[in-house]
Design a protein around this motif. Structure first.
Motif, PDB file in Angstrom:
ATOM      1  N   VAL A   1       0.822  -1.200   0.000  1.00 40.34           N
ATOM      2  CA  VAL A   1       0.000   0.000   0.000  1.00 40.34           C
ATOM      3  C   VAL A   1       0.856   1.249   0.000  1.00 40.34           C
ATOM      4  O   VAL A   1       0.568   2.221  -0.709  1.00 40.34           O
ATOM      5  N   LEU A   2       1.938   1.233   0.763  1.00 41.31           N
ATOM      6  CA  LEU A   2       2.783   2.425   0.851  1.00 41.31           C
ATOM      7  C   LEU A   2       3.488   2.727  -0.464  1.00 41.31           C
ATOM      8  O   LEU A   2       3.899   3.855  -0.699  1.00 41.31           O
ATOM      9  N   LYS A   3       3.628   1.722  -1.321  1.00 44.86           N
ATOM     10  CA  LYS A   3       4.231   1.977  -2.624  1.00 44.86           C
ATOM     11  C   LYS A   3       3.292   2.784  -3.517  1.00 44.86           C
ATOM     12  O   LYS A   3       3.720   3.314  -4.536  1.00 44.86           O
ATOM     13  N   GLU A   4       2.024   2.831  -3.171  1.00 45.41           N
ATOM     14  CA  GLU A   4       1.050   3.612  -3.928  1.00 45.41           C
ATOM     15  C   GLU A   4       0.801   4.967  -3.272  1.00 45.41           C
ATOM     16  O   GLU A   4      -0.114   5.683  -3.664  1.00 45.41           O
ATOM     17  N   PHE A   5       1.606   5.307  -2.266  1.00 43.65           N
ATOM     18  CA  PHE A   5       1.458   6.587  -1.587  1.00 43.65           C
ATOM     19  C   PHE A   5       2.120   7.659  -2.446  1.00 43.65           C
ATOM     20  O   PHE A   5       3.333   7.859  -2.401  1.00 43.65           O
ATOM     21  N   ALA A   6       1.315   8.317  -3.250  1.00 45.61           N
ATOM     22  CA  ALA A   6       1.831   9.280  -4.225  1.00 45.61           C
ATOM     23  C   ALA A   6       1.777  10.690  -3.643  1.00 45.61           C
ATOM     24  O   ALA A   6       0.695  11.227  -3.405  1.00 45.61           O
ATOM     25  N   ILE A   7       2.933  11.279  -3.408  1.00 45.42           N
ATOM     26  CA  ILE A   7       3.010  12.645  -2.894  1.00 45.42           C
ATOM     27  C   ILE A   7       2.772  13.617  -4.051  1.00 45.42           C
ATOM     28  O   ILE A   7       3.417  13.501  -5.101  1.00 45.42           O
ATOM     29  N   PRO A   8       1.850  14.565  -3.899  1.00 46.82           N
ATOM     30  CA  PRO A   8       1.605  15.521  -4.981  1.00 46.82           C
ATOM     31  C   PRO A   8       2.868  16.302  -5.335  1.00 46.82           C
ATOM     32  O   PRO A   8       3.708  16.597  -4.481  1.00 46.82           O
ATOM     33  N   GLU A   9       2.977  16.631  -6.586  1.00 45.70           N
ATOM     34  CA  GLU A   9       4.174  17.325  -7.061  1.00 45.70           C
ATOM     35  C   GLU A   9       4.358  18.681  -6.393  1.00 45.70           C
ATOM     36  O   GLU A   9       5.477  19.104  -6.117  1.00 45.70           O
ATOM     37  N   CYS A  10       3.246  19.364  -6.075  1.00 43.30           N
ATOM     38  CA  CYS A  10       3.352  20.691  -5.459  1.00 43.30           C
ATOM     39  C   CYS A  10       3.921  20.628  -4.047  1.00 43.30           C
ATOM     40  O   CYS A  10       4.416  21.634  -3.536  1.00 43.30           O
ATOM     41  N   ALA A  11       3.868  19.452  -3.384  1.00 46.61           N
ATOM     42  CA  ALA A  11       4.386  19.339  -2.019  1.00 46.61           C
ATOM     43  C   ALA A  11       5.905  19.488  -1.980  1.00 46.61           C
ATOM     44  O   ALA A  11       6.472  19.876  -0.955  1.00 46.61           O
ATOM     45  N   TYR A  12       6.582  19.180  -3.095  1.00 47.97           N
ATOM     46  CA  TYR A  12       8.039  19.263  -3.122  1.00 47.97           C
ATOM     47  C   TYR A  12       8.533  20.704  -3.180  1.00 47.97           C
ATOM     48  O   TYR A  12       9.746  20.944  -3.112  1.00 47.97           O
ATOM     49  N   GLU A  13       7.618  21.664  -3.288  1.00 49.55           N
ATOM     50  CA  GLU A  13       8.023  23.066  -3.279  1.00 49.55           C
ATOM     51  C   GLU A  13       8.497  23.524  -1.905  1.00 49.55           C
ATOM     52  O   GLU A  13       9.170  24.549  -1.799  1.00 49.55           O
ATOM     53  N   SER A  14       8.147  22.776  -0.855  1.00 52.12           N
ATOM     54  CA  SER A  14       8.566  23.143   0.498  1.00 52.12           C
ATOM     55  C   SER A  14       9.342  22.043   1.210  1.00 52.12           C
ATOM     56  O   SER A  14      10.014  22.311   2.195  1.00 52.12           O
ATOM     57  N   LEU A  15       9.241  20.800   0.751  1.00 53.77           N
ATOM     58  CA  LEU A  15       9.882  19.682   1.450  1.00 53.77           C
ATOM     59  C   LEU A  15      11.399  19.769   1.371  1.00 53.77           C
ATOM     60  O   LEU A  15      11.970  19.972   0.294  1.00 53.77           O
ATOM     61  N   THR A  16      12.050  19.589   2.526  1.00 51.51           N
ATOM     62  CA  THR A  16      13.507  19.504   2.587  1.00 51.51           C
ATOM     63  C   THR A  16      13.990  18.152   3.107  1.00 51.51           C
ATOM     64  O   THR A  16      15.173  17.854   3.000  1.00 51.51           O
ATOM     65  N   SER A  17      13.079  17.350   3.675  1.00 52.53           N
ATOM     66  CA  SER A  17      13.447  16.031   4.187  1.00 52.53           C
ATOM     67  C   SER A  17      12.296  15.069   3.933  1.00 52.53           C
ATOM     68  O   SER A  17      11.138  15.388   4.235  1.00 52.53           O
ATOM     69  N   LEU A  18      12.599  13.884   3.386  1.00 53.89           N
ATOM     70  CA  LEU A  18      11.573  12.915   3.027  1.00 53.89           C
ATOM     71  C   LEU A  18      12.037  11.519   3.395  1.00 53.89           C
ATOM     72  O   LEU A  18      13.177  11.135   3.118  1.00 53.89           O
TER      73      LEU A  18
END
Length: 566
Positions: free
Chosen positions: A438-455
């Motif tokens: 299930v976690l492999k289908e956890f798709a982070i929206p592209e706009c979220a990477y505008e602020s993310l510094t750690s993943l």
């Protein structure tokens, strides 16, 4: 390579610093030293400028000396404790610069109980030497930790009258059988600057309610595996009226009966009860506490009166459910209480000048949830002001899968998110191992990477992070088996701002692929960890990173190297 660097500080004076090793100036007003390797020692000397470029140094002599110390202190922040100790021997200026409070906060003095085979005189002499080192007159801040001391009464460790150093700002007691009333008397009488108190692995905390001077500077109190009753808990917390950070972790709590019913049943209410924790949090601590850690007793958070707390940081964990087998967690109450931590407005009025202050916003910014069901994600989705989010969830059925999908969509609204970790706890049975897919289908929206510094998560099939995660400084990929040689090529070509990289189950990576990867593109990488790859010692020459401090590669074949040695 030796060279001179000219530096202009915030005033009018000029200095130059001679350093062994090259330097890069990032700003006109301060130096940020960059070390090429941790094996090289750097030594600095301050020198005055020639008379023709000096600017009124006679008029600002005292100010100039202070600026010199400030610059030296910034340089010393990048050195280890042993290096700073040697640098303090250069001259008086370096001595005072090395005693700056910014540096002393990072120094922890740990006293560990000596082995029993030593004579009593030897153990006493060692402790006297330890106390002598703590009484350094110029040391303004002390961070102390006692681990398993042989002393029966830790409160009288520095003398019968207390005698604890007044410069103690952080105190950590670990692995003691008992902490008695004399300990609280000693720190309230001497440690007026105490800011942090942590009790860990304490068999029994026993303190008596009596008049004591409050510790007004104490901001953080944490209990970890401590045997404490309601009465002793209340006495200790009453000495910290300004506490902002409270932690209750791995402590055995009880849902005690009413005193009348307990007397009839012959039960002694001698432990820490849920009702007492709730009462403290929503009454005494409601106006000061903004950071709360509840591990193994997170159920009490659902019982707190709505909007009683204005939290900025919250940890909820239940990774050892066997400690509270008599109690069932009401997850609906827990979700409701979490949802009420959304941003709300408090209007303050200044009655002296009849001026209305601007609205003061209080919002949850740091959240960690461990070993709790994905049902809580509905409340997390509404916390749009989160900066740091860590989720280690139990995913059981289709309902949890749907909650996870909706939460992924809600990341579009979290414009300030910086750190994100979404993972599933270790499977406990063979039947639910498939839920990890299930976690492999956890798709982070592209706009979220505008602020993310750690993943830290498992990547979906689109591998969006490899194209849009250019702001990331830390990345952990849990499902490295999804990466191909082309995916690894994209990672090292696009994510050039990474400082820490961790790849699990990187099955496709071998020596041939490693030789083709542009590893040197990530020039600032300081930590690289690769697990379950097919690498040998031959891959090491291709890892050319100047600032790399940590390199971990498991299952590396060293057979040919061993054969050569033999």
């Amino acid at each position: 390579m030796s060279g001179l660097i000219w530096v202009r500080d915030s005033g009018a004076s000029l200095y130059h610093i001679r350093a062994s090793g090259s330097r890069k100036i990032h700003s006109m007003y301060k130096i940020i030293p960059l070390f090429e390797t941790t094996a090289v020692k750097y030594y600095y000397t301050m020198e005055t400028l020639p008379p023709e470029v000096s600017i009124n140094k006679s008029e600002n002599c005292e100010s100039t000396n202070q600026k010199k110390k400030h610059i030296i202190t910034e340089i010393l922040e990048y050195l280890s404790f042993d290096d700073r100790r040697r640098m303090a021997l250069v001259n008086r200026t370096f001595r005072y610069a090395s005693l700056h409070p910014v540096l002393s906060r990072r120094e922890l003095f740990v006293y560990t109980s000596p082995v029993q085979r030593l004579r009593v005189d030897d153990r006493r002499r060692r402790f006297e030497d330890f106390k002598k080192a703590l009484r350094e007159p110029r040391r303004k801040r002390l961070c102390l930790k006692f681990r398993g001391t042989n002393r029966a009464d830790i409160g009288r460790a520095f003398g019968s009258d207390g005698g604890w150093p007044p410069s103690v700002v952080s105190l950590h007691l670990d692995s003691l059988c008992c902490v008695s009333d004399s300990f609280l008397d000693a720190i309230t009488g001497s440690c007026v600057s105490l800011e942090e108190l942590r009790l860990e692995n304490i068999g029994q905390l026993y303190v008596v309610d009596k008049p004591r001077r409050p510790l007004l500077a104490l901001r953080s109190v944490r209990f970890d595996r401590v045997g404490v009753s309601d009465a002793c808990f209340n006495v200790l917390m009453a000495c910290a009226p300004n506490v902002t950070d409270v932690g209750i972790e791995n402590c055995q709590t009880y849902d005690w009966l009413d005193p009348v019913d307990a007397a009839v049943a012959g039960i002694s209410n001698a432990g820490l009860s849920d009702a007492n924790i709730v009462g403290y949090l929503q009454s005494i601590a409601a106006h000061t506490v903004d950071s709360l850690r509840l591990n193994q007793c997170c159920h009490v958070f659902g019982e707190i009166r709505p909007r009683a707390l204005r939290l900025k940081s919250l940890l909820l964990s239940q990774d050892k459910p066997y400690l509270n087998t008599c109690r069932i967690i009401d997850y609906e109450k827990l979700e409701s209480a979490l949802a009420l931590q959304v941003r709300f407005c408090v209007q303050a009025i200044n009655y002296i000048i009849n001026y209305y202050f601007d609205c003061l916003y209080v919002s949850l910014q740091w959240l960690e949830i461990n070993h709790l069901p994905a049902l809580l994600l509905g409340a997390v989705s509404r916390l749009h002001d989160l900066r740091h989010l860590t989720l280690n969830l139990t995913i059981i059925g289709l309902d949890d899968v749907e909650c996870l999908r909706k939460f992924a969509e809600s990341l579009r609204n979290m414009k300030r998110i910086r750190t994100l970790a979404v993972n599933r706890v270790i499977a406990t049975s063979v039947m639910d191992v498939g839920s990890d897919v299930v976690l492999k289908e956890f798709a982070i929206p592209e706009c979220a990477y505008e602020s993310l510094t750690s993943l830290d998560c498992s990547l979906d099939g689109s591998l969006c992070v490899l194209h849009t995660g250019k702001l990331l400084s830390s990345l952990r990929i849990r499902n490295g088996d999804i990466l191909t040689a082309g995916g690894l090529q994209l990672l090292f070509e696009n994510l050039i701002g990474l400082r820490r990289l961790w790849i699990d189950n990187c099955l496709c990576l071998d020596d041939d692929i490693m030789s083709e990867l542009p590893v040197s593109n990530i020039r600032g990488l300081v930590s690289l960890k690769i697990f379950n790859a097919n690498l040998t010692y031959r891959c090491l020459p291709y890892i050319k990173l100047l600032h790399l401090n940590i390199l971990v590669i498991d299952n590396m074949s060293l057979g040919p190297c061993v054969a050569l040695v033999i």
